[in-house]
Design a protein around this motif. Structure first.
Motif, PDB file in Angstrom:
ATOM      1  N   UNK A  18       0.812  -1.189   0.000  1.00  0.00           N
ATOM      2  CA  UNK A  18       0.000   0.000   0.000  1.00  0.00           C
ATOM      3  C   UNK A  18       0.854   1.252   0.000  1.00  0.00           C
ATOM      4  N   UNK A  19       2.039   1.166   0.640  1.00  0.00           N
ATOM      5  CA  UNK A  19       2.921   2.329   0.739  1.00  0.00           C
ATOM      6  C   UNK A  19       4.274   2.012   0.111  1.00  0.00           C
ATOM      7  N   UNK A  20       4.283   1.244  -0.963  1.00  0.00           N
ATOM      8  CA  UNK A  20       5.539   0.754  -1.513  1.00  0.00           C
ATOM      9  C   UNK A  20       6.325   1.818  -2.264  1.00  0.00           C
ATOM     10  N   UNK A  21       5.684   2.859  -2.704  1.00  0.00           N
ATOM     11  CA  UNK A  21       6.394   3.890  -3.452  1.00  0.00           C
ATOM     12  C   UNK A  21       7.299   4.715  -2.563  1.00  0.00           C
ATOM     13  N   UNK A  22       8.240   5.365  -3.199  1.00  0.00           N
ATOM     14  CA  UNK A  22       9.156   6.219  -2.434  1.00  0.00           C
ATOM     15  C   UNK A  22       9.010   7.686  -2.831  1.00  0.00           C
ATOM     16  N   UNK A  23       7.973   7.972  -3.606  1.00  0.00           N
ATOM     17  CA  UNK A  23       7.735   9.368  -3.974  1.00  0.00           C
ATOM     18  C   UNK A  23       7.086  10.111  -2.802  1.00  0.00           C
ATOM     19  N   UNK A  24       7.014  11.405  -2.907  1.00  0.00           N
ATOM     20  CA  UNK A  24       6.485  12.221  -1.812  1.00  0.00           C
ATOM     21  C   UNK A  24       5.060  11.842  -1.432  1.00  0.00           C
ATOM     22  N   UNK A  25       4.248  11.532  -2.424  1.00  0.00           N
ATOM     23  CA  UNK A  25       2.847  11.188  -2.147  1.00  0.00           C
ATOM     24  C   UNK A  25       2.750   9.893  -1.330  1.00  0.00           C
ATOM     25  N   UNK A  26       3.530   8.889  -1.709  1.00  0.00           N
ATOM     26  CA  UNK A  26       3.514   7.614  -0.980  1.00  0.00           C
ATOM     27  C   UNK A  26       4.045   7.795   0.440  1.00  0.00           C
ATOM     28  N   UNK A  27       5.100   8.564   0.593  1.00  0.00           N
ATOM     29  CA  UNK A  27       5.672   8.788   1.919  1.00  0.00           C
ATOM     30  C   UNK A  27       4.700   9.549   2.820  1.00  0.00           C
ATOM     31  N   UNK A  28       4.016  10.530   2.264  1.00  0.00           N
ATOM     32  CA  UNK A  28       3.029  11.296   3.034  1.00  0.00           C
ATOM     33  C   UNK A  28       1.856  10.397   3.436  1.00  0.00           C
ATOM     34  N   UNK A  29       1.413   9.549   2.501  1.00  0.00           N
ATOM     35  CA  UNK A  29       0.313   8.620   2.801  1.00  0.00           C
ATOM     36  C   UNK A  29       0.706   7.663   3.920  1.00  0.00           C
ATOM     37  N   UNK A  30       1.917   7.185   3.870  1.00  0.00           N
ATOM     38  CA  UNK A  30       2.423   6.271   4.900  1.00  0.00           C
ATOM     39  C   UNK A  30       2.427   6.967   6.260  1.00  0.00           C
ATOM     40  N   UNK A  31       2.936   8.187   6.295  1.00  0.00           N
ATOM     41  CA  UNK A  31       2.985   8.945   7.544  1.00  0.00           C
ATOM     42  C   UNK A  31       1.580   9.202   8.091  1.00  0.00           C
ATOM     43  N   UNK A  32       0.664   9.574   7.223  1.00  0.00           N
ATOM     44  CA  UNK A  32      -0.718   9.820   7.654  1.00  0.00           C
ATOM     45  C   UNK A  32      -1.372   8.556   8.193  1.00  0.00           C
ATOM     46  N   UNK A  33      -1.138   7.435   7.533  1.00  0.00           N
ATOM     47  CA  UNK A  33      -1.722   6.168   7.962  1.00  0.00           C
ATOM     48  C   UNK A  33      -1.262   5.810   9.374  1.00  0.00           C
ATOM     49  N   UNK A  34       0.049   5.829   9.601  1.00  0.00           N
ATOM     50  CA  UNK A  34       0.553   5.431  10.916  1.00  0.00           C
ATOM     51  C   UNK A  34       0.192   6.436  12.000  1.00  0.00           C
ATOM     52  N   UNK A  35       0.123   7.705  11.643  1.00  0.00           N
ATOM     53  CA  UNK A  35      -0.319   8.715  12.609  1.00  0.00           C
ATOM     54  C   UNK A  35      -1.779   8.475  12.987  1.00  0.00           C
TER      55      UNK A  35
END
Length: 108
Positions: free
Chosen positions: A1-18
């Motif tokens: 779900x968060x496999x990308x390393x672009x800014x959008x994927x990283x932001x999504x990952x951070x939002x999910x865990x937060x």
């Protein structure tokens, strides 16, 4: 779900865990509300702990080292409210999971 390393994927990952962290934090806060019946408080604390345990089971890295530390601190706060004199954090969760798995493994 968060496999990308672009800014959008990283932001999504951070939002999910937060969001997952905040879910457990809200359950803890609800358990500590004045006038909360003891059985309701125990239930809220158990749900808060389960939310962290499930997130960790599904995503063992928990969003990185910094986020892992936040999850473990919250987990220890929950365990303290559950009556643990010396909360073990993730180690305590792992011990309980292993203890629960042992009878199932012995039955097979």
């Amino acid at each position: 779900a968060f496999s990308g390393s672009d800014d959008k994927a990283l932001k999504s990952r951070e939002l999910f865990f937060t969001a997952r962290l905040n879910q457990a934090a809200c359950l803890l806060a609800r358990a500590l509300l004045p006038g909360k019946a003891p059985d309701q408080a125990r239930d809220m604390l158990a749900k808060a702990e389960a939310a962290i345990a499930l997130t960790r089971k599904m995503y063992p890295d928990l969003g990185g080292t910094a986020m892992q530390a936040r999850f473990e601190k919250l987990l220890k706060d929950i365990q303290k409210q559950q009556g643990s004199a010396s909360p073990g954090g993730f180690a305590e969760l792992d011990e309980r999971a292993a203890a629960a798995a042992a009878p199932a493994a012995a039955a097979n």
